[in-house]
Design an enzyme around this catalytic site. Structure first.
Site, PDB file in Angstrom:
ATOM      1  N   ASP A   8      -6.276  -9.918   4.833  1.00  0.00           N
ATOM      2  CA  ASP A   8      -7.327 -10.457   5.689  1.00  0.00           C
ATOM      3  C   ASP A   8      -6.953 -11.906   6.000  1.00  0.00           C
ATOM      4  OD1 ASP A   8      -7.998 -11.920   3.426  1.00  0.00           O
ATOM      5  OD2 ASP A   8     -10.055 -11.176   3.271  1.00  0.00           O
ATOM      6  N   CYS A  65      -5.816 -10.538  -0.131  1.00  0.00           N
ATOM      7  CA  CYS A  65      -7.034 -11.166   0.401  1.00  0.00           C
ATOM      8  C   CYS A  65      -7.271 -12.433  -0.415  1.00  0.00           C
ATOM      9  CB  CYS A  65      -8.221 -10.209   0.402  1.00  0.00           C
ATOM     10  SG  CYS A  65      -8.790  -9.640  -1.207  1.00  0.00           S
ATOM     11  N   THR A  67      -9.167 -13.003  -3.188  1.00  0.00           N
ATOM     12  CA  THR A  67      -9.092 -12.760  -4.629  1.00  0.00           C
ATOM     13  C   THR A  67      -8.299 -11.509  -4.992  1.00  0.00           C
ATOM     14  OG1 THR A  67     -11.099 -11.423  -4.534  1.00  0.00           O
ATOM     15  CG2 THR A  67     -11.389 -13.787  -4.985  1.00  0.00           C
ATOM     16  N   HIS A  98       2.748   2.242 -17.002  1.00  0.00           N
ATOM     17  CA  HIS A  98       1.716   3.116 -17.563  1.00  0.00           C
ATOM     18  C   HIS A  98       0.833   3.776 -16.504  1.00  0.00           C
ATOM     19  CE1 HIS A  98       1.693   1.202 -21.872  1.00  0.00           C
ATOM     20  NE2 HIS A  98       2.911   1.544 -21.451  1.00  0.00           N
ATOM     21  N   ARG A 132       3.316  10.472 -21.992  1.00  0.00           N
ATOM     22  CA  ARG A 132       1.883  10.595 -22.293  1.00  0.00           C
ATOM     23  C   ARG A 132       1.007  10.097 -21.140  1.00  0.00           C
ATOM     24  NH1 ARG A 132       3.861   5.985 -24.360  1.00  0.00           N
ATOM     25  NH2 ARG A 132       2.572   4.094 -24.463  1.00  0.00           N
ATOM     26  N   HIS A 133       1.573   9.262 -20.283  1.00  0.00           N
ATOM     27  CA  HIS A 133       0.772   8.724 -19.174  1.00  0.00           C
ATOM     28  C   HIS A 133       0.497   9.772 -18.098  1.00  0.00           C
ATOM     29  CE1 HIS A 133       1.246   4.947 -21.158  1.00  0.00           C
ATOM     30  NE2 HIS A 133       2.567   5.072 -21.112  1.00  0.00           N
ATOM     31  N   ARG A 136      -2.911  11.220 -18.506  1.00  0.00           N
ATOM     32  CA  ARG A 136      -4.003  10.322 -18.098  1.00  0.00           C
ATOM     33  C   ARG A 136      -4.117  10.270 -16.572  1.00  0.00           C
ATOM     34  NH1 ARG A 136      -1.515   6.682 -22.913  1.00  0.00           N
ATOM     35  NH2 ARG A 136      -2.419   7.972 -24.560  1.00  0.00           N
TER      36      ARG A 136
HETATM   37  C1  RB5 Z   1     -12.990 -13.585   2.278  1.00  0.00           C
HETATM   38  O1  RB5 Z   1     -13.739 -14.769   2.293  1.00  0.00           O
HETATM   39  C2  RB5 Z   1     -12.944 -13.018   0.867  1.00  0.00           C
HETATM   40  O2  RB5 Z   1     -14.175 -12.521   0.506  1.00  0.00           O
HETATM   41  C3  RB5 Z   1     -11.878 -11.947   0.775  1.00  0.00           C
HETATM   42  O3  RB5 Z   1     -10.662 -12.477   1.158  1.00  0.00           O
HETATM   43  C4  RB5 Z   1     -11.651 -11.350  -0.584  1.00  0.00           C
HETATM   44  O4  RB5 Z   1     -11.476 -12.320  -1.549  1.00  0.00           O
HETATM   45  C5  RB5 Z   1     -12.578 -10.291  -0.984  1.00  0.00           C
HETATM   46  O5  RB5 Z   1     -12.417  -9.624  -2.029  1.00  0.00           O
END
Ligand code: RB5
Length: 147
Positions: A8, A65, A67, A98, A132-133, A136
């Site tokens: 994004d 993105c 985070t 894994h 073993r994975h 799962r």
């Molecule tokens: C955008 O501001 C932010 O929310 C997006 O990039 C991301 O971190 C969402 O998970």
């Protein structure tokens, strides 16, 4: 490898840097966007990459993105996609060993470019351990199929 990559607005610069490096290393990179800093919804680009991995058009996917959280959540809604949010090489290594992760999510507001590059390098280079994975992952697949 055929690698789908997407971001994004918050992930644009990091995605561009990673895409350039991956292409230079000989990977076939499919960039699904976004292509500008105009605000967009991570879901649209996360889904674009996840669909390519789900459908076999690409071997792996990389999503960036702010985070990495929204991208990982989006990608994991897709059948057959195992998205891993990794901000260190140890997590990246074990997500492959894994969990056979086929999508990597990164947060450009969390990780610096050099560390991101190393996380990607480790994540791409590490094989799935199997054994073993497998059991799962089969259980994960069963959940996906509503069992
Ligand atoms: C955008 O501001 C932010 O929310 C997006 O990039 C991301 O971190 C969402 O998970």
């Amino acid at each position: 490898m055929r690698i789908a990559i997407g971001c994004d607005h918050a992930g644009l610069a990091l995605k561009a840097m990673l895409a350039t490096g991956l292409a230079a290393a000989g990977h076939a990179v499919e960039d699904v966007g976004t292509v500008s800093e105009a605000s967009v919804d991570y879901v649209d680009f996360g889904a674009g990459v996840a669909r390519m991995v789900r459908d076999g058009a690409c071997d792996r996917g990389i999503l960036v993105c702010g985070t990495g959280q929204g991208m990982a959540m989006t990608a994991n809604k897709h059948r057959g996609v195992r998205a891993s949010l990794c901000h260190d090489p140890v997590s990246a290594r074990f997500a492959r060993l894994h969990n056979d992760a086929n999508v990597l999510a990164l947060g450009a507001r969390i990780i610096g470019p050099e560390l991101a590059r190393e996380v990607v390098r480790v994540w791409l280079a590490t094989p799935y351990e199997g054994g073993r994975h497998d059991r799962r992952l089969a259980k994960l697949k069963a959940i996906e199929e509503g069992q």
